[in-house]
Design a protein around this motif. Sequence first.
Motif, short mmCIF file in Angstrom:
data_model
loop_
_atom_site.label_atom_id
_atom_site.label_comp_id
_atom_site.label_asym_id
_atom_site.label_seq_id
_atom_site.Cartn_x
_atom_site.Cartn_y
_atom_site.Cartn_z
N ALA A 189 -65.37 51.64 10.02
CA ALA A 189 -64.95 50.32 10.50
C ALA A 189 -64.37 49.47 9.37
CB ALA A 189 -66.12 49.60 11.16
N ARG A 190 -64.98 49.55 8.20
CA ARG A 190 -64.50 48.76 7.07
C ARG A 190 -63.10 49.17 6.66
NH1 ARG A 190 -67.32 48.45 1.03
NH2 ARG A 190 -66.05 46.73 0.24
N GLN A 191 -62.85 50.46 6.63
CA GLN A 191 -61.53 50.94 6.25
C GLN A 191 -60.48 50.55 7.29
OE1 GLN A 191 -60.18 52.16 3.62
NE2 GLN A 191 -58.19 52.56 4.56
N LEU A 192 -60.81 50.66 8.56
CA LEU A 192 -59.86 50.29 9.61
C LEU A 192 -59.54 48.80 9.57
CD1 LEU A 192 -61.19 52.47 12.57
CD2 LEU A 192 -59.36 52.99 10.95
N LEU A 193 -60.54 47.99 9.23
CA LEU A 193 -60.31 46.55 9.08
C LEU A 193 -59.36 46.29 7.91
CD1 LEU A 193 -60.89 43.61 9.81
CD2 LEU A 193 -62.93 43.73 8.33
N ARG A 194 -59.57 46.98 6.82
CA ARG A 194 -58.68 46.84 5.66
C ARG A 194 -57.23 47.14 6.04
NH1 ARG A 194 -62.00 50.15 0.97
NH2 ARG A 194 -63.26 48.42 0.16
N LEU A 195 -57.04 48.20 6.82
CA LEU A 195 -55.69 48.60 7.21
C LEU A 195 -55.05 47.56 8.13
CD1 LEU A 195 -56.28 52.41 7.76
CD2 LEU A 195 -54.87 51.37 5.97
N ARG A 196 -55.83 46.98 9.02
CA ARG A 196 -55.28 45.94 9.90
C ARG A 196 -54.88 44.70 9.09
NH1 ARG A 196 -59.42 47.72 13.46
NH2 ARG A 196 -60.80 46.00 12.85
N ILE A 197 -55.70 44.36 8.13
CA ILE A 197 -55.38 43.21 7.27
C ILE A 197 -54.13 43.51 6.45
CG2 ILE A 197 -56.17 41.84 5.31
CD1 ILE A 197 -59.04 42.17 6.42
N ALA A 198 -54.03 44.75 5.94
CA ALA A 198 -52.85 45.15 5.16
C ALA A 198 -51.59 45.08 6.00
CB ALA A 198 -53.05 46.56 4.61
N ASP A 199 -51.67 45.49 7.26
CA ASP A 199 -50.51 45.40 8.15
C ASP A 199 -50.09 43.94 8.35
OD1 ASP A 199 -50.40 48.12 8.42
OD2 ASP A 199 -51.50 48.17 10.32
N PHE A 200 -51.07 43.06 8.44
CA PHE A 200 -50.78 41.63 8.59
C PHE A 200 -50.03 41.11 7.36
CE2 PHE A 200 -52.13 37.30 7.42
CZ PHE A 200 -51.63 36.58 8.49
N TRP A 201 -50.53 41.43 6.17
CA TRP A 201 -49.89 40.96 4.94
C TRP A 201 -48.49 41.56 4.78
CZ3 TRP A 201 -51.45 36.66 3.45
CH2 TRP A 201 -52.82 36.34 3.34
N THR A 202 -48.33 42.80 5.25
CA THR A 202 -47.01 43.43 5.16
C THR A 202 -45.99 42.62 5.96
OG1 THR A 202 -48.00 45.62 4.90
CG2 THR A 202 -45.71 45.55 5.61
N LYS A 203 -46.37 42.20 7.15
CA LYS A 203 -45.47 41.39 8.00
C LYS A 203 -45.18 40.04 7.35
CE LYS A 203 -47.08 43.60 12.25
NZ LYS A 203 -47.90 43.43 13.49
N ILE A 204 -46.17 39.47 6.70
CA ILE A 204 -46.00 38.15 6.09
C ILE A 204 -45.04 38.21 4.90
CG2 ILE A 204 -47.17 36.32 4.77
CD1 ILE A 204 -47.76 36.21 7.76
#
Length: 311
Positions: free
Chosen positions: A294-309
């Motif tokens: 779960a922690r790793q999947l959360l990291r990836l979702r956050i990374a996708d958000f920053w990529t868009k930003i």
Amino acid sequence: METINIVLASDDNYAQHTAVAMASVLINTKTPECICFYLIDDEIKAESKIKIMETVRGLHGNIEFVKIKNNDLANCYVSGELSRASYFRLDIANILDVAIEKIIYLDCDLLVYADIAEMWSVDMQGKPLAATCDLGIMASDRIKTQKHECIDLPFDVPYFNAGVLMMDLKLWRQGDYAAAIIDLASNNKFPNHDQDALNKFFMYNWQEIPLKWNVIPPVFNLFVKILKKPELRKKAIEAKLKPAILHYAGGYKPWEYEVHQGFNEKYYEYLAKTEFKNAKMPQFDNRRKNRSIARQLLRLRIADFWTKIFN
């Protein structure tokens, strides 16, 4: 056509993952018949070797198993989950036939998404070694201080990740680099083991290659320490969006979990192309029993958000 020489090192525990890495190379190149793997064999079982060999040949590649002969490597410092196979890359110039003058070295916990022939054609600028910067270390003031103290790395000098390397073996042999680096690794307890030894020895004598050729967790997770440094952030986002090699360095290995899109689905896709396809999965390491995906999947979702930003 020119042969592309690729070296990996494995014990039996990583035999399956080695086959998956090799399959990813062969599936994504236009000329698999030009690929020749040299697998440094650290007591891989006969049945595993057969599966690796059949995987490579079935995908139209070539493979040769080679043995380590340098007893000095037994004196090198190991800790945590590191196996001694990690040090074998230091002696590749002596393990392989002198007719082989150039190689790509790959760790076994990675997947190749692009044609490896593109990496093979990168100009090494006359250097004995080519690699990517380790942004996880470059972005951390604490770890940079550690490297300054343990390998005398100046704060303004880059540090490379040793999981993916290009090596000019002709230059290695001319300078007898292997003996010097093995001596360095044997007489020091470096926190990053052989990687520290390589960085200390080649501090001013290596060529940087594009980051996409070794996308490690701090990059595909876009750690905050990288985001805070604009020059590193730009490199990381470019590499994350179009990785040529995804390297699962660190704690979260793709084979330890069920399929999760965006994290490890490609591992399972390439596994299905190997002779290990019927292996029981996932293969969770009991040493990580408290490590939830779960922690790793959360990291990836956050990374996708920053990529868009930032993109």
